[in-house]
Design a protein around this motif. Structure first.
Motif, PDB file in Angstrom:
ATOM      1  N   ASN A 143       0.828  -1.207   0.000  1.00  7.62           N
ATOM      2  CA  ASN A 143       0.000   0.000   0.000  1.00  7.62           C
ATOM      3  C   ASN A 143       0.866   1.262   0.000  1.00  7.62           C
ATOM      4  OD1 ASN A 143      -1.980  -1.929   0.424  1.00  7.62           O
ATOM      5  ND2 ASN A 143      -2.152  -1.505   2.602  1.00  7.62           N
ATOM      6  N   LYS A 144       0.372   2.301  -0.691  1.00  7.28           N
ATOM      7  CA  LYS A 144       0.990   3.622  -0.626  1.00  7.28           C
ATOM      8  C   LYS A 144      -0.129   4.633  -0.405  1.00  7.28           C
ATOM      9  CE  LYS A 144       3.943   1.103  -3.294  1.00  7.28           C
ATOM     10  NZ  LYS A 144       3.608  -0.110  -4.086  1.00  7.28           N
ATOM     11  N   ALA A 153      -6.395  12.988   0.851  1.00  6.95           N
ATOM     12  CA  ALA A 153      -5.675  11.720   0.721  1.00  6.95           C
ATOM     13  C   ALA A 153      -4.954  11.664  -0.617  1.00  6.95           C
ATOM     14  CB  ALA A 153      -6.636  10.538   0.833  1.00  6.95           C
ATOM     15  N   LEU A 154      -3.775  11.071  -0.599  1.00  5.82           N
ATOM     16  CA  LEU A 154      -3.001  10.818  -1.817  1.00  5.82           C
ATOM     17  C   LEU A 154      -2.812   9.308  -1.917  1.00  5.82           C
ATOM     18  CD1 LEU A 154       0.166  12.770  -2.980  1.00  5.82           C
ATOM     19  CD2 LEU A 154      -0.045  10.304  -3.294  1.00  5.82           C
ATOM     20  N   VAL A 155      -3.277   8.738  -3.022  1.00  5.56           N
ATOM     21  CA  VAL A 155      -3.264   7.285  -3.217  1.00  5.56           C
ATOM     22  C   VAL A 155      -2.629   6.969  -4.563  1.00  5.56           C
ATOM     23  CG1 VAL A 155      -4.676   5.194  -3.309  1.00  5.56           C
ATOM     24  CG2 VAL A 155      -5.421   7.132  -1.922  1.00  5.56           C
ATOM     25  N   GLY A 156      -1.809   5.925  -4.613  1.00  4.85           N
ATOM     26  CA  GLY A 156      -1.215   5.530  -5.884  1.00  4.85           C
ATOM     27  C   GLY A 156      -0.179   4.453  -5.721  1.00  4.85           C
ATOM     28  N   GLY A 157       0.832   4.485  -6.599  1.00  2.11           N
ATOM     29  CA  GLY A 157       1.800   3.406  -6.617  1.00  2.11           C
ATOM     30  C   GLY A 157       3.223   3.786  -6.298  1.00  2.11           C
ATOM     31  N   TYR A 164      11.191   6.770  -7.867  1.00  2.00           N
ATOM     32  CA  TYR A 164       9.748   6.903  -8.073  1.00  2.00           C
ATOM     33  C   TYR A 164       9.331   8.343  -8.354  1.00  2.00           C
ATOM     34  CZ  TYR A 164       9.344   2.106  -6.564  1.00  2.00           C
ATOM     35  OH  TYR A 164       9.477   0.741  -6.487  1.00  2.00           O
ATOM     36  N   PHE A 165      10.270   9.275  -8.200  1.00  2.00           N
ATOM     37  CA  PHE A 165       9.976  10.684  -8.450  1.00  2.00           C
ATOM     38  C   PHE A 165      10.812  11.267  -9.592  1.00  2.00           C
ATOM     39  CE2 PHE A 165       9.025   9.985  -3.886  1.00  2.00           C
ATOM     40  CZ  PHE A 165       7.659  10.236  -3.928  1.00  2.00           C
ATOM     41  N   ARG A 174       7.685   5.024 -13.901  1.00  2.00           N
ATOM     42  CA  ARG A 174       6.552   5.891 -14.194  1.00  2.00           C
ATOM     43  C   ARG A 174       5.346   5.376 -13.413  1.00  2.00           C
ATOM     44  NH1 ARG A 174       6.351   9.278 -18.502  1.00  2.00           N
ATOM     45  NH2 ARG A 174       4.511  10.017 -17.354  1.00  2.00           N
ATOM     46  N   ASP A 175       4.533   6.303 -12.929  1.00  2.52           N
ATOM     47  CA  ASP A 175       3.365   5.893 -12.172  1.00  2.52           C
ATOM     48  C   ASP A 175       2.298   6.972 -12.253  1.00  2.52           C
ATOM     49  OD1 ASP A 175       1.732   4.426 -10.288  1.00  2.52           O
ATOM     50  OD2 ASP A 175       3.598   3.598  -9.479  1.00  2.52           O
ATOM     51  N   MET A 176       1.140   6.673 -11.738  1.00  2.65           N
ATOM     52  CA  MET A 176       0.022   7.618 -11.703  1.00  2.65           C
ATOM     53  C   MET A 176      -0.606   7.552 -10.313  1.00  2.65           C
ATOM     54  SD  MET A 176      -1.854   9.807 -13.464  1.00  2.65           S
ATOM     55  CE  MET A 176      -1.768   9.388 -15.228  1.00  2.65           C
ATOM     56  N   GLU A 177      -0.848   8.725  -9.734  1.00  2.00           N
ATOM     57  CA  GLU A 177      -1.479   8.793  -8.419  1.00  2.00           C
ATOM     58  C   GLU A 177      -2.610   9.810  -8.473  1.00  2.00           C
ATOM     59  OE1 GLU A 177       1.916   7.953  -5.194  1.00  2.00           O
ATOM     60  OE2 GLU A 177       2.341   9.689  -6.469  1.00  2.00           O
TER      61      GLU A 177
END
Length: 207
Positions: A143-144, A153-157, A164-165, A174-177
């Motif tokens: 979980n993140k 709240a900030l939710v993602g991967g 990750y940044f 690469r990710d999406m939150e």
């Protein structure tokens, strides 16, 4: 270890959050595509906290991004914000001192999810020493989540590490939150409390 159940603080009612609600309406979502923006928004949220910060992550690296987040969380705790931080045990090798210093703050509680019984500083030896309990040690928490004041709240991967940044010099993910403010907030708090009180999360001092 018998650990009493602990729940999130009530959502903060303040002029600050009321003004945001007035501007954004009852439900607001904002997608975080770039790593730089994702880090900046995390820091903004942490800096905006007045009552509580609830965070959970699989990986928290002692690199530039990880230390920057830690510094902002410590600053929030210094001004009286209650911090609960849930961290998986997979990559805590060599971090005992840093984690204990973090946990020693009177307003910060750090719990480790499913801590390994044999705690070698070598990742290889950890796996070998714990092979007899593979069914348990393979039960990890990916979980993140970041919840501030029970309102945002900030939710993602994204884990809390340079790669990750977008700041690692050799490899980046690469990710999406998404950031959400509104009726989605209580659900994220309930989720955090479920893992915090699951019986798999242990205070650092008990490990």
């Amino acid at each position: 270890v018998d650990i009493p159940a602990e729940t999130a603080l009530p959502p903060v009612q303040s002029a600050f959050w009321d003004e945001i609600a007035n501007v954004q309406g009852s439900e607001w979502f904002y997608l975080l595509n770039s790593g730089t923006e994702a880090l900046e928004w995390r820091l903004r949220m942490i800096d905006s906290a007045t009552s509580s910060i609830d965070m959970e992550t699989f990986l928290w690296a002692p690199d530039n991004s990880g230390r920057l987040i830690q510094a902002h969380v410590l600053a929030a705790a210094d001004r009286g914000v209650r911090v609960r931080f849930l961290l998986d045990d997979s990559f805590t090798m060599h971090e005992d001192l840093a984690l204990h210093v973090f946990d020693d703050h009177p307003n910060i509680e750090l719990r480790i999810y499913n801590p390994l019984r044999h705690r070698s500083d070598s990742a290889v030896w950890r796996q070998l020493f714990n092979l007899g309990e593979f069914a348990r040690t393979n039960h990890r928490m990916h979980n993140k989540l970041l919840v501030v004041d029970g309102r945002a709240a900030l939710v993602g991967g994204r884990n809390l590490a340079d790669e990750y940044f977008g700041f690692d010099e050799q490899m980046n993910f690469r990710d999406m939150e998404v950031i959400t403010i509104g009726s989605s907030g209580p659900g994220t708090v309930t989720h955090f409390d479920a893992f915090w009180n699951s019986g798999w999360a242990f205070p650092l001092t008990t490990i």
